[in-house]
Design an enzyme around this catalytic site. Structure first.
Site, mmCIF file in Angstrom:
data_model
loop_
_atom_site.group_PDB
_atom_site.id
_atom_site.type_symbol
_atom_site.label_atom_id
_atom_site.label_comp_id
_atom_site.label_asym_id
_atom_site.label_seq_id
_atom_site.Cartn_x
_atom_site.Cartn_y
_atom_site.Cartn_z
ATOM 1 N N CYS B 50 0.865 -1.177 0.084
ATOM 2 C CA CYS B 50 -0.099 -0.089 -0.109
ATOM 3 C C CYS B 50 1.057 1.512 -0.050
ATOM 4 O O CYS B 50 2.148 1.311 0.180
ATOM 5 C CB CYS B 50 -0.851 0.008 1.245
ATOM 6 N N ALA B 53 3.355 1.487 2.959
ATOM 7 C CA ALA B 53 4.624 0.569 2.796
ATOM 8 C C ALA B 53 5.350 1.361 1.639
ATOM 9 O O ALA B 53 6.677 1.307 1.869
ATOM 10 C CB ALA B 53 4.056 -0.609 2.101
ATOM 11 N N ARG B 84 12.915 -4.871 6.315
ATOM 12 C CA ARG B 84 13.444 -4.317 4.968
ATOM 13 C C ARG B 84 14.981 -4.376 4.511
ATOM 14 O O ARG B 84 15.195 -4.224 3.366
ATOM 15 C CB ARG B 84 12.640 -3.152 4.487
ATOM 16 N N HIS B 182 5.582 6.275 -2.888
ATOM 17 C CA HIS B 182 6.965 6.909 -3.196
ATOM 18 C C HIS B 182 6.426 8.447 -3.584
ATOM 19 O O HIS B 182 7.600 9.154 -3.198
ATOM 20 C CB HIS B 182 7.424 6.036 -4.277
#
Lengths: 454, 531, 454, 531
Positions: B50, B53, B84, B182
């Protein structure tokens, strides 16, 4: 490692640091994976589903399947009904599960989606099922979600026909497939007819055979869940996890239940076996007596290595409670006992154990976090930490061995296949704990104190 | 029928209609058009995450000196904690928050009565405990719905504590994938961080954009760049810091590794500060060599060029033997590769240089330009979902704008094959006949595994064990399976070794139980029928 | 630690330093303890018996009973006949076993005591038995003694009546009770009627119940040993341990046998199950297929942590061979593979494995010792050591993790209860090995390379 | 019938005849006579070991700077390797061989053709690898039988390598127990080591004899002695060394802890060098206090006496609280104690000071004097077995003999209760009515457990689990269960804590499975009869 953690403990009322729990939906997803032919479905943004699948996959090192309603901003404004409808159709079309188990998310909960209504309106293939539960992420924890999903199955499916089926309904608690296998082995040994819900064995520990099965052999079947309503009685293992579903079954189908702690360690396993024994009045088979005696033998023989060793135990409430009882039985001091899941029952039950074993200076706390535990340890260390992977940074920072038990364990292998419940599981657990302690003695002693015989 | 059609045909007509635009077979010569960056069909088991994220998990999370507080229920913060592999290293002057997960852990009352009070208190507690230079707030789903004004709270906290406080409204439902996140993160950095520092410019200085230091990739890249003589001003955002990114506008050149997640910043910095950017790729020796030589051309300094060649020669020699022996194992194998936004493309040539052809590929959250190249940018129509993600417009910064190369010089570089502000997408490297699936899903994974039988499948953790169960080797390209680095020359050898390992582990020869393949022999041991 | 060990390896022809084996009688004693109602008897000086009981007790943390002929100087000169006669009478009188299993010592062997004659002359209570075997300490090792004692039982007791009993005779090798339980579980699952000799489960892992039983429930019964002669066929698990007894049974009673490696790891367990399957042509139950697939799944999932990790494996020949095969299956490099027991079969079989898995630079050596292994490690270290307790000083000196498997393990608990054989045992073993390797990664990495997910 | 008779009555008449002399009930006032140090009846499951175990395992093995080579098949060397907890510490000047097991590992050919060649070669290899100052050779059973002349080989090797080489013919069949081995070891040290050094005498210097430093007892004792101002010349043999024992004749006084294993040396050193000896006991605060005060009396220096009292006061205060809290747990309990040669006696008073009475006791290999006191020494008749162990006779050493105290002074000390060359044995401390069993065995253990039901049973590893299975707490007094030290004041507290732990571990409350005690309830859970 964790260099920014100050030794001074300050009161926090708003900031959670390094949590010891996660949110309801992932618990609901795990519960749903313990039903045969079931596809868990996350009603919310697709990120939730992705995170939860990742979390479960990392712990089990096995595929964790689930679908999502894939909310976009539009759905968040206008409601997720259309998304669910489409999802249900597509899921039956493409993946053909026997049942879809929907859980909500903070998103669909905040907008107030009416899941019951949506499901009534959904086109469900003949002979297939869609059930749901509400799992707002801002209430409780993954443990709550696990319990809610089990209750969801019961509410939708279980029926009392009036004909008792002679079976015991068993709610195993939030445990690994290896634990569920061990519970089943014990019940089978004792000749108990049972239905266990959920049952992730054969699903989340399924074998590598060269062929991927989206819906492997394991899991409680829908037929069994329906028939739960005809069980003679029910056993809720883990008060904080399993009592709610047991209550649901009692309310709906009048199946009486008994609540027990998770069968971790001697007395809790004793209680489990006694309850089974009361259900089915055959003699307890020698095999169990033998395992119990072997466990006691090990505990006695090794007692000087566990005696008064201090432990920090962290993780899910029933698991932590079980391990706390076991380490007390081993003569250890469970100095810090914490769970991230909120609920005063935890504090109460652990305090009762402290009192029973007359240990002093031990602390219990629910709704706690690893940051707080770390600060306590910084002020007064322990000999061993027992819990999941996230404790490893604290363990390294403070040079304390970490015994991995509980959820999640995402940095080691094998754990999900092997039990910590039952006498056999306790043997495994005591081996892990003793090895951790004794390895340190071997590491830290002076050359001249290095022992060949221990 | 080709495998694409076989697989798509199994869908219902509605799903077929959607997916047929996302699944294509690369045809020689044709303009291969793919649909991308559109919403996933509900119920389809997508691999996508999503907006949160993408924003917190990918771009903002790695900023090591930033205390990022997830504002929302506990889950989202928990899942994006320490998982991550965007490695980072603190030092005496740099607090490293990577080991910490901070969250407001919203409870039901916060949802009902609003979470602003709790957020304010959480910021206060974070300041008192950690004394950070910068705090970031990242919202999860309910925050937007209940209307907490995190931006106002951030502004107030900046004032109150005299530190930088960033706010990101990256609720999970925004956009169609991580991609929206992003963009939101890029906007935030552009608006609030980039250009706020006052460092002096340094010669041959670059920013490394879209490098998240997974498995130490960024460190390996920096090592090479430093050997040649470059100065890395900032990395966005692997092992990156608020402190460094403030001064990123002083660099000469932006190097864009992950196009998808960060091209916004590259573009905006060009407009606002005149920083040129080029698409580089430090994955695989060939790509690395080209990127290093492109950089040398850009800077056009003979000594830099000489050092570039010397370093290339040394680094390449060091891995030659290892690469050759891996190639001996891998030559002739086929691969599927399905990850993120740019990585799927980056590895194609590295695999080729090991003799492995990619027969199946796709992005989780790529846009059409990531497949087809930036030349299609103007033809991409915005839909409702993409419109929901704010696009900001920047203009020349009167104080800090500085032209680096003239437009003529840039044109000359482009003509010489240096990808200045250019990216030609996956099509450039994928082989004809390969099947491309955008927003790949579980069903297609299973099906294409059956029909294409690749020898190795690069994907993520959610797929990994599905693939392995099917008897196919799998490596995660999100996390490198906790190995790496894979960047640069040494990284290429790490990768080659890991792939060779994955394909040759003894388990593959033992998958089938012998009683499943051997016919039952008759009582050679004197066994009885009766038992 | 071990500071006097020089790095330079020098050739030794006479001096044994830090042995990797012990003498025959203790093996014979262990074998005899695996027979129900049996009292092992050491024919020699009472020190032998004391040492052997101590050794076994330390490993099993359970009583190891045995009596001695208590030679004095007189008996050593004039022969131990009178001592044995007295001993037999007293043993039946005081301890009332069903059978006495006599083994010799270097003392009685050197003076040439005629045990067969002594036993013929002894007064043996009706319905009771006395058997013997020759176990000169200066030949072979404890493994040889174990095999010899089993042969001794067969020679004295087993009879072929001509009526086959439909059973499989199984010689389990020199393994723990936990291993024997696992072998029996597998055979039971497969529906195989069998007699296993010896069977120390229920003897050397007997439970704590508050009452000491000198002769606990476990062990192969004398009746079963007698009936071994009527078995359809025999399975010798562990060529270097079990082939000799199988041969004895074949010679005496014409029971054909097959020799297999100890079922450690995948392929050796496969071979065991295939042999069972050939014996009893039912389908192999899914439970075993599932366990096998789980094991493979674990091996595959974790392979990058085992891949090309180097190991030094030391201990008893069949155990070491089995572990060597398993680590090769895990993708590891068994760099040093040593046993103290002499015999070129070991070198041959291990070399075959090196060749099969095409590993280079690996060394195998029988009749070796820990001093030599340590010197090799000093010159070129390994990632992990796998073997018994005595390796711990080397492990500490060279900072290498030690995975405890095999004999003797006298510094830890639980090991004897849990198997390393079978797929389940392999799961346990791989967990131990992976944990050892991964704990080191967690310990040794830089802070910035510390991994939460592995 | 008293328990003794009940148990003995179960024996056959022959065994009864033997055992009735070894098993007695202590009667008030009477001279309690026991049979001891005679051969064990074959077939009786004795706890005894052999001559080798006594010589190599107990006395010689602990000498840290001696490379002891077991000459024989591998077993004996193996079993006596690293398992006895005689702790030792090397340093730059002292090689410590404790972690090493050296053996000639005799094979069949060596038995047939003789093992001398192999032994010579083994010595050569040991010299080349380790360069020890001293090598010891210890024979096992077959060596004596095949006639290898280890003494000649030792002499030859001494010559050849210029080091000390000791040889001990301690074949397992010699004597009736470990006891013979002690004697042989004592003789060897006396003949070859003691008195061969040339150190200068030091004031207030003592040797600690029969202290094997199990669990660090010797170190704890030394710590106290040094605090007071004593100088310990040598310890025999825990953490002892060839290097120190050479000079042991320079000490003023020998302190004998384990009377059984080492009284030979004490006697011989008195004769040969004039070193006085006293029986001390550093187990338990009362015994330690008495021993320290006895020593102060011997040396008769006011300052030493003052320091003695000061140290006692301090050490005692430090453990007072701990001892009291253990006593609260232990008071009123009963114990059985059955170990070795002197230890069974040493712990009786320590247990008493914790409120625990010993109701059953015995030695594995004690002699009558260890029970009844040295005054019976003259009445002990030698039998064939004891005659087989060499007794050596020493005479005044013309160079090194020195009278310490005059016979009058010694008499005065004795009169004041200082045990100069005196030992009154177990009878001194055992309570009336206690049962004593010499050379205890498995049958008697089981039986007396049943009839006497002690709360704690101190024994060795072979018994430990038999006892625990019977539901009785057990601690090993050979090895202290890998804990310790138990000597001195601090050691007494360690012991008290360990005993309290053994008795109170939670397991004891869980021994019985609940289904073994609870009557089966009727279907309270709705269970069905049919299942």
């Amino acid at each position: 490692m964790l260099n920014l953690t100050p030794k001074e403990v300050s009161k926090r009322s708003a900031l959670r640091i390094n949590p010891l729990r996660t949110c309801q939906p992932v618990g609901a997803m795990y519960a749903a994976l313990g039903v045969h032919g079931c596809l868990p479905h996350s009603h919310g943004s697709q990120g939730c589903c992705s995170y939860h699948r990742t979390f479960l996959t990392r712990h089990f090192k096995d595929p964790a399947i689930a679908s999502s309603s894939s909310f976009t901003e539009g759905a968040s404004v206008f409601g997720g009904g259309a998304n669910l409808k489409t999802a249900v159709r597509n899921i039956f079309d493409i993946y053909d599960p026997e049942i879809i188990a929907v859980h909500t998310t903070c998103l669909s909960e905040t907008i107030g989606d009416d899941l019951t209504g949506y499901i009534q309106d959904a086109k469900i293939t003949e002979g297939k099922y869609v059930v749901h539960t509400n799992t707002p992420s801002y209430v409780g924890s993954h443990i709550t979600g696990y319990a809610n999903m089990i209750s969801g199955f019961i509410k939708y499916l279980s029926e009392s026909t009036g004909d008792k089926n002679g079976k015991l309904a068993v709610f195993p608690g939030f445990v690994n497939p290896g634990d569920m296998r061990e519970m089943k082995r014990i019940m089978t040994l004792m000749g108990i007819p049972f239905t266990m819900l959920p049952d992730s064995s054969g699903v989340m520990d399924s074998p590598m055979t060269g062929t991927y099965e989206m819906f492997p052999r394991g899991g409680t079947t829908v037929a069994e869940i329906i028939d739960l309503g005809n069980c003679q009685s029910a056993l809720a293992l883990g008060e904080m996890t399993s009592e709610a579903p047991a209550e649901t079954l009692e309310k709906k189908c009048k199946v009486p239940y008994q609540t027990l702690p998770l069968p971790i360690g001697v007395e809790s396993t004793d209680a489990f076996i006694m309850a089974l024994n009361h259900f089915c009045k055959e003699e307890v088979p020698y095999a169990l007596e033998e395992e119990r005696g072997q466990l006691l033998d090990i505990m006695l023989d090794s007692s000087q290595y566990s005696h008064e060793k201090t432990a920090a135990i962290f993780g899910d409430p029933d698991t932590v409670l079980g391990i706390t009882q076991f380490v007390l039985e081993m003569g250890m001091i469970p100095k810090y006992v914490v769970t991230g899941t909120p609920g005063s029952t935890f504090d109460k039950r652990v305090t009762e154990l402290f009192e029973k074993y007359q240990v002093e200076g031990c602390v219990v706390k629910s709704a706690s976090d690893l940051f707080e535990l770390h600060q306590w340890i910084k002020n007064d260390p322990v000999d061993v930490m027992i819990g999941g992977t996230y404790g490893k940074a604290v363990a390294r920072a403070e040079d304390i061995p970490l015994v991995r038990a509980g959820f999640p364990i995402i940095d080691r292998y094998v754990h999900s296949y092997l039990p910590i419940v039952g006498y056999k599981g306790a043997m495994r657990l005591i081996e892990l704990i003793l090895t951790a302690i004794m390895d340190r003695q071997d590491r830290d002693c002076a050359d001249e104190d290095f022992e060949i015989v221990m | 029928m080709d495998p694409r059609d076989i697989v798509l045909d199994k869908y219902s007509s509605k799903v077929y209609k959607n997916r047929k635009e996302h699944v294509i077979t690369i045809n020689e010569g044709e303009p291969n058009v793919i649909q991308a960056d559109t919403r996933t069909v509900p119920g389809i088991m997508t691999n996508r995450g999503c907006c949160y994220a993408g924003c917190k998990g990918v771009v903002i999370g790695p900023l090591k000196d930033v205390a990022t507080i997830t504002h929302g229920p506990i889950g989202c913060g928990f899942y994006s904690w320490g998982t991550r592999r965007n490695k980072a290293k603190g030092d005496e002057n740099t607090k490293a928050f990577g080991e910490y997960c901070l969250s407001t852990d919203m409870q039901e009352t916060d949802i009902v009565f609003g979470g602003e009070k709790k957020l304010k208190q959480a910021i206060k507690e974070a300041v008192e405990i950690f004394h950070p230079e910068c705090i970031a707030i990242a919202s999860t789903c309910p925050v937007g719905l209940i209307g907490d004004d995190i931006h106002a709270i951030a502004a107030e906290a900046e004032e109150l504590y005299g530190i930088k406080v960033l706010a990101f409204s990256c609720e999970g439902y925004k956009g169609v994938s991580q991609s929206g996140g992003h963009h939101i993160a890029n906007n935030g950095l552009m608006k609030n961080v980039i250009g706020t520092g006052d460092a002096e410019p340094i010669k041959y200085s670059v920013n490394l954009l879209g490098e998240y230091n997974i498995g130490g990739d960024g460190w390996e890249t920096e090592r090479i760049l430093k050997r040649i003589g470059y100065h890395v001003v900032s990395v966005m955002t692997g092992d990156g810091s608020y402190d460094a990114i403030k001064n990123s506008h002083t660099a000469d050149l932006n190097l864009v590794q992950c196009h998808r997640s960060i091209n916004y910043i590259a573009e905006m910095m060009k407009t606002k500060y005149g920083v040129d950017w080029m698409k580089i790729n430090f994955i695989g020796p060939e790509a690395t060599k080209k990127s290093l030589r492109d950089m040398a051309r850009y800077f056009n300094d003979p000594e830099l060029s000489r050092r570039t060649e010397a370093v290339i020669a040394e680094e390449e020699a060091a891995i030659a033997e290892g690469m050759a022996s891996c190639k001996a194992v891998l030559a002739g194998k086929t691969a599927a590769i399905y990850v993120g936004g740019s990585r799927s493309h980056h590895y194609i040539n590295l695999l080729k240089s090991l003799g492995v052809e990619v027969v199946l590929a796709g992005y989780e959250f790529g846009h059409r330009d990531d497949y087809e190249g930036r030349e299609v940018l103007d033809t991409i129509k915005k839909d409702a979902d993409s419109k929901n993600i704010e696009s900001i417009t920047v203009t020349k910064d009167p104080d800090h704008y500085k032209e680096r190369l003239s437009e003529q010089e840039l044109m000359a570089l482009r003509a010489a094959g240096v990808p200045m502000e250019e990216y030609s997408g996956m099509w450039e490297d994928i082989m004809d006949g390969a099947i491309i699936t955008d927003d790949y899903n579980h069903f297609e994974t299973e099906e294409f595994l059956k029909y294409l039988k690749p020898d190795i499948f690069f994907s993520g953790i959610k797929d990994k064990f599905v693939i392995q169960r099917s008897g196919v080797a799998s490596r995660q390209l999100h996390s490198y399976d906790y190995a790496g680095p894979y960047a640069g020359f040494k990284g290429a050898l790490n990768f080659a070794n890991d792939v060779a390992m994955a394909i040759t582990v003894p388990v593959w020869d033992m998958v089938q139980a012998p009683w499943k393949k051997e016919p039952l022999l008759e009582g050679s041991l004197g066994g009885m029928e009766s038992c």
